[in-house]
Design a protein around this motif. Structure first.
Motif, PDB file in Angstrom:
ATOM      1  N   ALA A 161      52.490  59.324  84.643  1.00  0.00           N
ATOM      2  CA  ALA A 161      53.800  60.205  84.701  1.00  0.00           C
ATOM      3  C   ALA A 161      55.040  59.300  85.470  1.00  0.00           C
ATOM      4  CB  ALA A 161      53.572  61.537  85.308  1.00  0.00           C
ATOM      5  N   LEU A 162      54.357  58.774  86.636  1.00  0.00           N
ATOM      6  CA  LEU A 162      55.588  58.306  87.550  1.00  0.00           C
ATOM      7  C   LEU A 162      56.058  56.962  86.762  1.00  0.00           C
ATOM      8  CD1 LEU A 162      53.871  58.490  91.042  1.00  0.00           C
ATOM      9  CD2 LEU A 162      55.764  59.785  90.213  1.00  0.00           C
ATOM     10  N   LEU A 163      55.123  56.133  86.099  1.00  0.00           N
ATOM     11  CA  LEU A 163      55.258  54.966  85.461  1.00  0.00           C
ATOM     12  C   LEU A 163      56.386  55.259  84.323  1.00  0.00           C
ATOM     13  CD1 LEU A 163      55.251  52.001  85.038  1.00  0.00           C
ATOM     14  CD2 LEU A 163      53.127  52.503  83.737  1.00  0.00           C
ATOM     15  N   VAL A 164      56.259  56.335  83.559  1.00  0.00           N
ATOM     16  CA  VAL A 164      57.082  56.722  82.514  1.00  0.00           C
ATOM     17  C   VAL A 164      58.257  57.307  82.701  1.00  0.00           C
ATOM     18  CG1 VAL A 164      57.155  58.496  80.493  1.00  0.00           C
ATOM     19  CG2 VAL A 164      54.866  57.260  81.051  1.00  0.00           C
ATOM     20  N   ALA A 165      58.357  58.053  84.070  1.00  0.00           N
ATOM     21  CA  ALA A 165      59.545  58.218  84.613  1.00  0.00           C
ATOM     22  C   ALA A 165      60.410  57.105  84.871  1.00  0.00           C
ATOM     23  CB  ALA A 165      59.451  59.290  85.851  1.00  0.00           C
ATOM     24  N   ALA A 166      59.748  55.962  85.748  1.00  0.00           N
ATOM     25  CA  ALA A 166      60.508  54.787  85.973  1.00  0.00           C
ATOM     26  C   ALA A 166      61.029  54.128  84.776  1.00  0.00           C
ATOM     27  CB  ALA A 166      59.382  54.236  86.720  1.00  0.00           C
ATOM     28  N   LEU A 167      60.226  54.216  83.943  1.00  0.00           N
ATOM     29  CA  LEU A 167      60.501  53.357  82.527  1.00  0.00           C
ATOM     30  C   LEU A 167      61.910  54.093  81.914  1.00  0.00           C
ATOM     31  CD1 LEU A 167      57.330  52.346  80.881  1.00  0.00           C
ATOM     32  CD2 LEU A 167      58.786  50.983  81.957  1.00  0.00           C
ATOM     33  N   VAL A 168      61.792  55.432  81.833  1.00  0.00           N
ATOM     34  CA  VAL A 168      62.828  56.066  81.421  1.00  0.00           C
ATOM     35  C   VAL A 168      64.253  56.191  82.171  1.00  0.00           C
ATOM     36  CG1 VAL A 168      63.788  58.634  80.897  1.00  0.00           C
ATOM     37  CG2 VAL A 168      61.296  57.866  80.203  1.00  0.00           C
ATOM     38  N   ARG A 170      64.909  53.442  84.129  1.00  0.00           N
ATOM     39  CA  ARG A 170      65.568  52.124  83.790  1.00  0.00           C
ATOM     40  C   ARG A 170      66.205  51.775  82.384  1.00  0.00           C
ATOM     41  NH1 ARG A 170      60.526  47.880  86.138  1.00  0.00           N
ATOM     42  NH2 ARG A 170      60.847  48.481  88.166  1.00  0.00           N
ATOM     43  N   GLY A 171      65.575  52.495  81.440  1.00  0.00           N
ATOM     44  CA  GLY A 171      66.151  52.562  80.135  1.00  0.00           C
ATOM     45  C   GLY A 171      67.424  53.107  80.188  1.00  0.00           C
ATOM     46  N   ASN A 172      67.527  54.299  80.980  1.00  0.00           N
ATOM     47  CA  ASN A 172      68.925  54.946  81.045  1.00  0.00           C
ATOM     48  C   ASN A 172      70.093  54.112  81.720  1.00  0.00           C
ATOM     49  OD1 ASN A 172      67.991  57.265  79.731  1.00  0.00           O
ATOM     50  ND2 ASN A 172      67.282  58.295  81.689  1.00  0.00           N
ATOM     51  N   GLU A 173      69.411  53.340  82.777  1.00  0.00           N
ATOM     52  CA  GLU A 173      70.274  52.334  83.457  1.00  0.00           C
ATOM     53  C   GLU A 173      70.862  51.358  82.740  1.00  0.00           C
ATOM     54  OE1 GLU A 173      68.713  51.053  87.016  1.00  0.00           O
ATOM     55  OE2 GLU A 173      68.983  53.101  87.901  1.00  0.00           O
ATOM     56  N   GLY A 174      69.921  50.788  81.687  1.00  0.00           N
ATOM     57  CA  GLY A 174      70.239  49.767  80.895  1.00  0.00           C
ATOM     58  C   GLY A 174      71.120  50.184  79.945  1.00  0.00           C
ATOM     59  N   ALA A 175      71.125  51.252  79.564  1.00  0.00           N
ATOM     60  CA  ALA A 175      71.910  51.993  78.234  1.00  0.00           C
ATOM     61  C   ALA A 175      73.397  51.951  78.847  1.00  0.00           C
ATOM     62  CB  ALA A 175      71.511  53.003  77.731  1.00  0.00           C
ATOM     63  N   ASP A 176      73.366  52.445  80.066  1.00  0.00           N
ATOM     64  CA  ASP A 176      74.680  52.773  80.767  1.00  0.00           C
ATOM     65  C   ASP A 176      75.588  51.443  80.858  1.00  0.00           C
ATOM     66  OD1 ASP A 176      74.339  55.299  80.630  1.00  0.00           O
ATOM     67  OD2 ASP A 176      73.618  55.375  82.954  1.00  0.00           O
ATOM     68  N   GLU A 177      74.997  50.390  81.280  1.00  0.00           N
ATOM     69  CA  GLU A 177      75.870  48.879  81.548  1.00  0.00           C
ATOM     70  C   GLU A 177      76.497  48.397  80.503  1.00  0.00           C
ATOM     71  OE1 GLU A 177      72.978  46.375  83.563  1.00  0.00           O
ATOM     72  OE2 GLU A 177      72.978  47.651  85.420  1.00  0.00           O
ATOM     73  N   PRO A 178      75.902  48.302  79.186  1.00  0.00           N
ATOM     74  CA  PRO A 178      76.553  47.695  78.121  1.00  0.00           C
ATOM     75  C   PRO A 178      77.740  48.568  77.618  1.00  0.00           C
ATOM     76  CG  PRO A 178      74.175  47.636  77.832  1.00  0.00           C
ATOM     77  CD  PRO A 178      74.361  48.374  78.938  1.00  0.00           C
ATOM     78  N   ARG A 179      77.674  49.913  77.840  1.00  0.00           N
ATOM     79  CA  ARG A 179      78.742  50.758  77.549  1.00  0.00           C
ATOM     80  C   ARG A 179      79.660  50.435  78.144  1.00  0.00           C
ATOM     81  NH1 ARG A 179      76.072  55.204  78.206  1.00  0.00           N
ATOM     82  NH2 ARG A 179      75.127  54.992  75.990  1.00  0.00           N
ATOM     83  N   SER A 180      79.638  50.274  79.466  1.00  0.00           N
ATOM     84  CA  SER A 180      80.683  50.071  80.531  1.00  0.00           C
ATOM     85  C   SER A 180      81.529  48.796  80.179  1.00  0.00           C
ATOM     86  CB  SER A 180      80.448  50.004  81.843  1.00  0.00           C
ATOM     87  OG  SER A 180      79.532  49.120  82.214  1.00  0.00           O
ATOM     88  N   ASP A 181      80.698  47.740  79.631  1.00  0.00           N
ATOM     89  CA  ASP A 181      81.138  46.274  79.465  1.00  0.00           C
ATOM     90  C   ASP A 181      81.909  46.562  77.851  1.00  0.00           C
ATOM     91  OD1 ASP A 181      78.192  44.765  80.669  1.00  0.00           O
ATOM     92  OD2 ASP A 181      80.001  45.289  81.448  1.00  0.00           O
TER      93      ASP A 181
END
Length: 206
Positions: A161-168, A170-181
């Motif tokens: 559960a912790l690993l899935v939460a961490a992956l989710v 990170r996935g949310n942070e990665g989706a936010d950076e391209p949008r700001s660019d």
């Protein structure tokens, strides 16, 4: 064992003492005849007829009073009857002894078989108790292993559960950076286009 079987077992031993078994059986039959009412009635009839014939005043008187020949017959009968009775009683006593020994031997064998059966039952009960104890220990070990497995599964579930939460995350942070660019790139291009137009106007004025 039945009486006939016991008699068959005891006869060889008696035959060795009294000679052929035929004589012993004849003696016992003779003694049994003495004890029957038929013999007593017949003897009474013979004595009465003997006395009547020898006391009457007519006919042959082969044994007159005091009936000496009749006394001789009774003495001879008693002389043979007494040993035969003793022989029959001795044979019966030996037969009873042989039967008692056979019964004692059979009782001893039965007691031995019973003791063996009781010991076998005791051994079986002890074996069942040991098997029950082993089963209880194995059940306890299996229960402990199941509890350990359950705890391990809970830990792995928490880690997953912790690993899935961490992956989710990170996935949310990665989706936010391209949008700001993507938002910033058009603004830079517009700024660059505006500067170019401003510089062109300055050149024309000169």
């Amino acid at each position: 064992m039945t009486d006939n079987a016991k008699a068959r077992v005891s006869r060889p031993a008696l035959a060795g003492i009294y000679g052929p078994d035929r004589f012993g059986r004849a003696a016992e039959r003779f003694v049994r005849l003495f004890g029957k009412p038929r013999f007593l009635v017949g003897q009474t009839v013979v004595i009465a007829a003997w006395v009547a014939v020898n006391s009457a005043g007519f006919g042959p008187r082969f044994d007159p009073y005091p009936f000496i020949f009749l006394n001789l017959v009774f003495s001879a009968l008693a002389a043979y009857a007494a040993p035969l009775i003793l022989l029959a009683e001795t044979r019966q006593a030996d037969r009873d002894k042989a039967r008692a020994e056979i019964d004692a031997r059979h009782r001893a064998e039965a007691d031995a078989r019973l003791s063996a059966l009781v010991q076998h039952n005791i051994d079986q009960a002890e074996l069942i108790a040991r098997l029950a104890e082993d089963n209880r220990r194995q059940t306890t070990q299996i229960t402990e292993l199941l509890e350990q497995g359950s705890r391990l599964l809970e830990r792995e579930s928490e880690q997953t559960a912790l690993l899935v939460a961490a992956l989710v995350h990170r996935g949310n942070e990665g989706a936010d950076e391209p949008r700001s660019d993507a938002r910033g790139q058009p603004a830079a291009d517009t700024r660059s286009a505006g500067d170019s137009r401003h510089n062109g106007q300055k050149g024309d004025a000169c």
